[in-house]
Design an enzyme around this catalytic site. Structure first.
Site, PDB file in Angstrom:
ATOM      1  N   HIS A 251     -10.929  -7.445 -13.251  1.00 28.72           N
ATOM      2  CA  HIS A 251     -11.702  -6.490 -12.568  1.00 28.72           C
ATOM      3  C   HIS A 251     -12.349  -6.992 -11.624  1.00 28.72           C
ATOM      4  O   HIS A 251     -13.938  -7.516 -12.663  1.00 28.72           O
ATOM      5  CB  HIS A 251     -12.016  -5.348 -12.841  1.00 28.72           C
ATOM      6  CG  HIS A 251     -12.498  -3.871 -12.553  1.00 28.72           C
ATOM      7  ND1 HIS A 251     -12.385  -3.455 -11.887  1.00 28.72           N
ATOM      8  CD2 HIS A 251     -13.964  -4.294 -12.283  1.00 28.72           C
ATOM      9  CE1 HIS A 251     -12.387  -2.599 -11.872  1.00 28.72           C
ATOM     10  NE2 HIS A 251     -13.939  -2.606 -11.584  1.00 28.72           N
TER      11      HIS A 251
ATOM     12  N   HIS B   8     -12.395  -1.359  -6.948  1.00 27.80           N
ATOM     13  CA  HIS B   8     -12.189  -2.561  -7.664  1.00 27.80           C
ATOM     14  C   HIS B   8     -11.055  -3.460  -6.893  1.00 27.80           C
ATOM     15  O   HIS B   8     -10.068  -2.828  -5.749  1.00 27.80           O
ATOM     16  CB  HIS B   8      -9.931  -2.500  -8.450  1.00 27.80           C
ATOM     17  CG  HIS B   8      -9.312  -3.515  -9.267  1.00 27.80           C
ATOM     18  ND1 HIS B   8      -9.231  -4.231 -10.592  1.00 27.80           N
ATOM     19  CD2 HIS B   8      -9.367  -5.210  -8.360  1.00 27.80           C
ATOM     20  CE1 HIS B   8      -8.445  -5.396 -10.955  1.00 27.80           C
ATOM     21  NE2 HIS B   8      -8.405  -5.918  -9.044  1.00 27.80           N
TER      22      HIS B   8
ATOM     23  N   GLY C  91     -16.208   3.375   3.687  1.00 34.04           N
ATOM     24  CA  GLY C  91     -14.875   4.770   2.754  1.00 34.04           C
ATOM     25  C   GLY C  91     -14.052   3.841   1.781  1.00 34.04           C
ATOM     26  O   GLY C  91     -12.655   4.120   1.673  1.00 34.04           O
TER      27      GLY C  91
ATOM     28  N   HIS D  42     -10.355  -4.995  -3.752  1.00 35.94           N
ATOM     29  CA  HIS D  42      -9.080  -5.415  -2.381  1.00 35.94           C
ATOM     30  C   HIS D  42      -8.945  -6.292  -1.752  1.00 35.94           C
ATOM     31  O   HIS D  42      -9.961  -5.345  -0.697  1.00 35.94           O
ATOM     32  CB  HIS D  42      -8.039  -3.868  -2.749  1.00 35.94           C
ATOM     33  CG  HIS D  42      -8.816  -3.046  -2.403  1.00 35.94           C
ATOM     34  ND1 HIS D  42      -9.452  -2.444  -2.859  1.00 35.94           N
ATOM     35  CD2 HIS D  42      -8.359  -2.199  -0.996  1.00 35.94           C
ATOM     36  CE1 HIS D  42     -10.285  -0.954  -2.586  1.00 35.94           C
ATOM     37  NE2 HIS D  42      -9.133  -0.928  -1.542  1.00 35.94           N
TER      38      HIS D  42
ATOM     39  N   ASP E 217       1.197  -1.182   0.094  1.00 35.68           N
ATOM     40  CA  ASP E 217       0.490   0.227  -0.266  1.00 35.68           C
ATOM     41  C   ASP E 217       1.029   1.268  -0.441  1.00 35.68           C
ATOM     42  O   ASP E 217       1.508   0.872   0.752  1.00 35.68           O
ATOM     43  CB  ASP E 217      -1.017   0.102   1.192  1.00 35.68           C
ATOM     44  CG  ASP E 217      -2.270   0.854   1.451  1.00 35.68           C
ATOM     45  OD1 ASP E 217      -3.487   0.129   0.806  1.00 35.68           O
ATOM     46  OD2 ASP E 217      -1.592   2.197   1.090  1.00 35.68           O
TER      47      ASP E 217
HETATM   48  P1  5GP Z   1      -9.833   1.559   0.697  1.00 32.51           P
HETATM   49  O1  5GP Z   1      -9.280   2.617   1.250  1.00 32.51           O
HETATM   50  O2  5GP Z   1     -10.130   1.765  -0.712  1.00 32.51           O
HETATM   51  O3  5GP Z   1     -10.115   0.271   0.924  1.00 32.51           O
HETATM   52  O4  5GP Z   1      -8.072   0.925   0.203  1.00 32.51           O
HETATM   53  C1  5GP Z   1      -7.773   1.295  -1.197  1.00 32.51           C
HETATM   54  C2  5GP Z   1      -6.643   1.547  -0.518  1.00 32.51           C
HETATM   55  O5  5GP Z   1      -5.005   1.879  -1.866  1.00 32.51           O
HETATM   56  C3  5GP Z   1      -5.931   2.476   0.483  1.00 32.51           C
HETATM   57  O6  5GP Z   1      -4.670   2.286   1.407  1.00 32.51           O
HETATM   58  C4  5GP Z   1      -4.193   3.718  -0.440  1.00 32.51           C
HETATM   59  O7  5GP Z   1      -3.784   3.872   0.367  1.00 32.51           O
HETATM   60  C5  5GP Z   1      -4.334   2.734  -1.278  1.00 32.51           C
HETATM   61  N1  5GP Z   1      -3.406   3.515  -2.343  1.00 32.51           N
HETATM   62  C6  5GP Z   1      -4.403   4.589  -3.186  1.00 32.51           C
HETATM   63  N2  5GP Z   1      -3.537   4.493  -4.657  1.00 32.51           N
HETATM   64  C7  5GP Z   1      -2.917   3.992  -4.681  1.00 32.51           C
HETATM   65  C8  5GP Z   1      -1.222   3.809  -5.392  1.00 32.51           C
HETATM   66  O8  5GP Z   1      -1.133   4.035  -6.414  1.00 32.51           O
HETATM   67  N3  5GP Z   1      -0.439   2.871  -5.495  1.00 32.51           N
HETATM   68  C9  5GP Z   1      -0.671   2.183  -4.378  1.00 32.51           C
HETATM   69  N4  5GP Z   1       0.264   1.395  -3.649  1.00 32.51           N
HETATM   70  N5  5GP Z   1      -1.650   1.897  -3.128  1.00 32.51           N
HETATM   71  C10 5GP Z   1      -2.560   3.427  -3.223  1.00 32.51           C
HETATM   72 ZN    ZN Z   2      -9.652  -2.325 -12.548  1.00 34.32          ZN
END
Ligand code: 5GP
Ligand code: ZN
Length: 114
Positions: free
Chosen positions: A45, A96, A91, A98, A29
């Site tokens: 996806h 996609h 949030g 994860h 991350d």
């Molecule tokens: P969510 O908030 O959707 O559960 O998690 C998205 C995660 O993706 C966040 O923890 C954020 O730090 C990570 N993230 C967002 N953009 C990027 C990126 O460009 N590269 C990487 N490695 N992580 C990303």
């Molecule tokens: Zn995707």
């Protein structure tokens, strides 16, 4: 498709790869909340956990196998957390699917903010 994580899988956006096979990609991350913070994603996806069905769920068990393997490799013997945020209330910021694999420090006892 304009999807950040699809672009990361395609190598169009750089990432620090931790693991890859034909079904999944795992990378650090960009904004870690703990010493180990890995994102494990299906290569195909899927928008979120709400879109998991009998048609695409084989990758989900595989993701959890990979998570267990990475937790061992990263020596998270004292514990770890696997999280997926789905939708606005949770949030979710990248649409996609994860799974966050988080560990390497005490993560607290609260699952969510009160
Ligand atoms: P969510 O908030 O959707 O559960 O998690 C998205 C995660 O993706 C966040 O923890 C954020 O730090 C990570 N993230 C967002 N953009 C990027 C990126 O460009 N590269 C990487 N490695 N992580 C990303
Ligand atoms: Zn995707």
């Amino acid at each position: 498709m304009d999807c950040l994580f699809c672009k990361i899988i395609a190598g169009e956006i750089p990432s620090t790869k931790v693991y890859e096979d034909d079904m999944v990609y795992a990378f650090n991350d960009i904004n870690p909340v703990a010493p180990v913070h890995i994102l494990i994603i299906p290569k195909k996806h899927i928008s979120s956990a709400a879109e998991i069905s009998s048609e695409n769920s084989a990758v989900i068990s595989h993701i959890f196998e990979v998570a267990a393997k990475l937790a061992k490799e990263k020596e998270l013997d004292n514990g770890f957390r696997i999280v997926t945020n789905c939708g606005e209330d949770a949030g979710q910021s990248v649409h996609h699917l994860h799974f966050h694999l988080i560990g390497g420090r005490f993560l607290g006892l609260k699952m969510v903010e009160e």
